[in-house]
Design a protein around this motif. Sequence first.
Motif, mmCIF file in Angstrom:
data_model
loop_
_atom_site.group_PDB
_atom_site.id
_atom_site.type_symbol
_atom_site.label_atom_id
_atom_site.label_comp_id
_atom_site.label_asym_id
_atom_site.label_seq_id
_atom_site.Cartn_x
_atom_site.Cartn_y
_atom_site.Cartn_z
ATOM 1 N N ILE A 121 1.092 -1.312 -0.091
ATOM 2 C CA ILE A 121 0.002 -0.024 0.190
ATOM 3 C C ILE A 121 0.932 1.331 -0.178
ATOM 4 C CG2 ILE A 121 -1.714 1.354 1.233
ATOM 5 C CD1 ILE A 121 -2.752 -1.310 2.337
ATOM 6 N N VAL A 122 0.679 2.115 -1.238
ATOM 7 C CA VAL A 122 1.621 3.254 -1.253
ATOM 8 C C VAL A 122 0.858 4.383 -0.799
ATOM 9 C CG1 VAL A 122 2.890 4.778 -2.950
ATOM 10 C CG2 VAL A 122 3.189 2.115 -3.072
ATOM 11 N N VAL A 123 1.318 5.285 0.059
ATOM 12 C CA VAL A 123 0.578 6.424 0.571
ATOM 13 C C VAL A 123 1.746 7.691 0.521
ATOM 14 C CG1 VAL A 123 -0.537 7.174 2.461
ATOM 15 C CG2 VAL A 123 -0.008 4.850 2.276
ATOM 16 N N PRO A 124 1.304 8.435 -0.731
ATOM 17 C CA PRO A 124 2.067 9.739 -0.596
ATOM 18 C C PRO A 124 1.780 10.480 0.642
ATOM 19 C CG PRO A 124 0.950 9.449 -2.580
ATOM 20 C CD PRO A 124 0.709 8.366 -1.741
ATOM 21 N N ALA A 125 2.830 11.377 1.031
ATOM 22 C CA ALA A 125 2.210 12.278 2.299
ATOM 23 C C ALA A 125 3.130 13.618 2.323
ATOM 24 C CB ALA A 125 2.205 11.524 3.795
ATOM 25 N N PHE A 126 2.530 14.557 2.131
ATOM 26 C CA PHE A 126 3.069 15.942 2.358
ATOM 27 C C PHE A 126 2.699 16.696 3.341
ATOM 28 C CE2 PHE A 126 3.573 20.217 0.294
ATOM 29 C CZ PHE A 126 4.935 20.623 0.792
ATOM 30 N N ASN A 127 3.418 16.909 4.399
ATOM 31 C CA ASN A 127 2.896 17.921 5.686
ATOM 32 C C ASN A 127 1.700 17.282 6.148
ATOM 33 O OD1 ASN A 127 5.199 19.278 5.447
ATOM 34 N ND2 ASN A 127 4.069 20.976 4.267
ATOM 35 N N GLU A 128 1.621 15.935 6.484
ATOM 36 C CA GLU A 128 0.311 15.229 6.716
ATOM 37 C C GLU A 128 0.512 14.638 8.380
ATOM 38 O OE1 GLU A 128 -2.155 15.745 4.999
ATOM 39 O OE2 GLU A 128 -1.899 15.308 3.024
ATOM 40 N N ASP A 165 7.236 10.256 2.051
ATOM 41 C CA ASP A 165 7.184 11.489 2.625
ATOM 42 C C ASP A 165 7.844 12.411 1.628
ATOM 43 O OD1 ASP A 165 7.428 14.036 3.945
ATOM 44 O OD2 ASP A 165 9.088 13.165 5.495
ATOM 45 N N ASP A 166 7.076 13.251 1.037
ATOM 46 C CA ASP A 166 7.433 14.210 -0.279
ATOM 47 C C ASP A 166 7.890 15.568 0.465
ATOM 48 O OD1 ASP A 166 7.669 15.274 -2.462
ATOM 49 O OD2 ASP A 166 5.379 15.656 -3.011
ATOM 50 N N GLY A 167 9.073 15.420 1.112
ATOM 51 C CA GLY A 167 9.702 16.547 1.431
ATOM 52 C C GLY A 167 9.063 17.349 2.543
ATOM 53 N N ASP A 191 6.930 19.257 8.331
ATOM 54 C CA ASP A 191 6.427 19.029 9.684
ATOM 55 C C ASP A 191 7.054 17.531 10.117
ATOM 56 O OD1 ASP A 191 5.025 17.042 7.985
ATOM 57 O OD2 ASP A 191 2.939 17.765 8.841
ATOM 58 N N GLY A 192 6.330 16.844 11.041
ATOM 59 C CA GLY A 192 6.816 15.738 11.664
ATOM 60 C C GLY A 192 6.276 14.291 10.981
ATOM 61 N N THR A 193 5.821 14.663 9.587
ATOM 62 C CA THR A 193 5.267 13.515 8.837
ATOM 63 C C THR A 193 6.286 12.156 9.025
ATOM 64 O OG1 THR A 193 4.233 14.761 7.483
ATOM 65 C CG2 THR A 193 4.665 12.550 6.602
ATOM 66 N N ALA A 194 7.687 12.262 8.822
ATOM 67 C CA ALA A 194 8.512 11.541 8.648
ATOM 68 C C ALA A 194 8.620 10.527 10.083
ATOM 69 C CB ALA A 194 9.885 11.597 8.056
ATOM 70 N N ALA A 195 8.736 11.641 11.045
ATOM 71 C CA ALA A 195 8.902 11.145 12.630
ATOM 72 C C ALA A 195 7.730 9.993 12.736
ATOM 73 C CB ALA A 195 9.114 12.270 13.338
ATOM 74 N N ARG A 196 6.681 10.723 12.533
ATOM 75 C CA ARG A 196 5.229 9.786 12.762
ATOM 76 C C ARG A 196 5.318 8.220 12.040
ATOM 77 N NH1 ARG A 196 0.973 13.442 14.954
ATOM 78 N NH2 ARG A 196 2.483 14.786 15.950
ATOM 79 N N CYS A 197 5.933 8.523 10.717
ATOM 80 C CA CYS A 197 5.884 7.072 10.102
ATOM 81 C C CYS A 197 7.118 6.323 10.691
ATOM 82 C CB CYS A 197 6.196 7.440 8.456
ATOM 83 S SG CYS A 197 4.998 8.646 7.643
ATOM 84 N N LEU A 198 8.106 6.811 10.847
ATOM 85 C CA LEU A 198 8.989 6.069 11.700
ATOM 86 C C LEU A 198 8.685 5.535 12.883
ATOM 87 C CD1 LEU A 198 12.196 8.184 10.767
ATOM 88 C CD2 LEU A 198 11.644 5.977 9.937
ATOM 89 N N ALA A 199 7.779 6.280 13.783
ATOM 90 C CA ALA A 199 7.381 5.556 15.053
ATOM 91 C C ALA A 199 6.449 4.630 14.879
ATOM 92 C CB ALA A 199 6.500 6.795 15.656
ATOM 93 N N LEU A 200 5.649 4.509 13.664
ATOM 94 C CA LEU A 200 4.433 3.398 13.374
ATOM 95 C C LEU A 200 5.537 2.449 12.813
ATOM 96 C CD1 LEU A 200 1.951 5.272 11.084
ATOM 97 C CD2 LEU A 200 1.550 4.137 13.471
ATOM 98 N N ALA A 201 6.817 2.741 12.442
ATOM 99 C CA ALA A 201 7.430 1.487 11.962
ATOM 100 C C ALA A 201 8.029 1.069 12.847
ATOM 101 C CB ALA A 201 8.600 2.008 10.901
ATOM 102 N N GLN A 202 8.289 1.451 13.980
ATOM 103 C CA GLN A 202 8.745 0.742 15.412
ATOM 104 C C GLN A 202 7.707 -0.082 15.839
ATOM 105 O OE1 GLN A 202 11.725 1.366 17.085
ATOM 106 N NE2 GLN A 202 12.616 2.599 15.462
#
Length: 344
Positions: free
Chosen positions: A25-32, A60-62, A65-76
């Motif tokens: 499942i591919v999810v583009p996210a920009f400031n989300e 994470d399209d650049g 905000d904390g989009t990448a951090a949220r995704c990494l937390a989920l990945a944990q």
Amino acid sequence: MTTPESPAAQTQHAIEKPIERSIDIVVPAFNEEACIEAFYERTAAVIAGLPYTFRLLFIDDGSHDGTAARCLALAQRDPRVGLLRFSRNFGHQAALTAGLDAADADAVITLDADLQHPPEMLPAFIAAWENGAEIVSGVRQGARTASLGKRMSSALFYRFLNTISPVHVTPDSPDFRLLDAKAVRAIRRLREQSRFLRGIYSWVGFKQVELPYEEGDRQAGGTHYGAGDMLLFALRAVLSFSRAPLRLATYLGLAVSGLAFAFGVYAIVMNVVFHEVIRGWTSLAALVSFLSGVQLLTLGVLGEYMGQVLEESKQRPLYLVAETRLPELAGKRPEQPASLPSRA
Ligand code: UDP
Ligand code: MG
């Protein structure tokens, strides 16, 4: 009781098949950052009961905000979650492309992070795929959350594009799709810079099925696409999928030349035969401005196409990745050639 023909029964039938195929499942996210958690919770709940090996790949399209951090937390928390972080913002189409490049599954589903594409539709998408569809497209039904202006300009744009372009793009069919690995491999071969994926999905062909869905409200924040972006998006679509404006320039040139010739003959005849010189400034000014307008317009059309050729000729990458955290490909069977697509 449901009848065997009802979609619900078909869905149930298909998802009860005892096979473990893989779906990315591919999810583009920009400031989300405000949407990621809710998106994950709803999607995870939907896929929990489905007998497939899922991965959830956020692009994470650049974001600033904390989009990448949220995704990494989920990945944990969930080893099925992965992240590709771009070095800067490359746009929604580039993010989707990166997702299709990174995916490695029997099917790929693309949907937006803002929950406007309801994850609850995934079982129906998968059922259509199991029933033989190679591209399943969500088509928006009913009331839309977008403004009246956006809805009207979008309807006009699709009518115009479908008139002048050989590919058919269904209106109200955003990038909410399931693609079989075969279609993903085909799309990967199209590396054009000026990307209009909805046209590309149509261009590649394959067995396509459309499923209606009700658009959800944006989970948080606002759209990233204002009027200017929509105009650029439309221009890109026209330039990529139609040469009609170039031909129009030729026809316009022919028509104007014809008119100018007729007027020239008229002016000479008036002068030589009737000894009457057409009186001056107004007609001359009107003619000159009209002709320069047509010339500039034609030059503009040529310029747009030339600009596109220039962009394509540079062959720059479509996106640059700053960070990759892809989940392991768990439990893949070696006898699945369709699930190991080659990258272009
Ligand atoms: N998006 C993206 N890059 C951008 C703009 C948007 O990846 O430069 C993502 C955004 O996070 C969302 C999806 O693309 O998941 C659709 O964007 P948005 O909701 O702003 O567009 P709309 O639904 O209003 O057309
Ligand atoms: Mg949206």
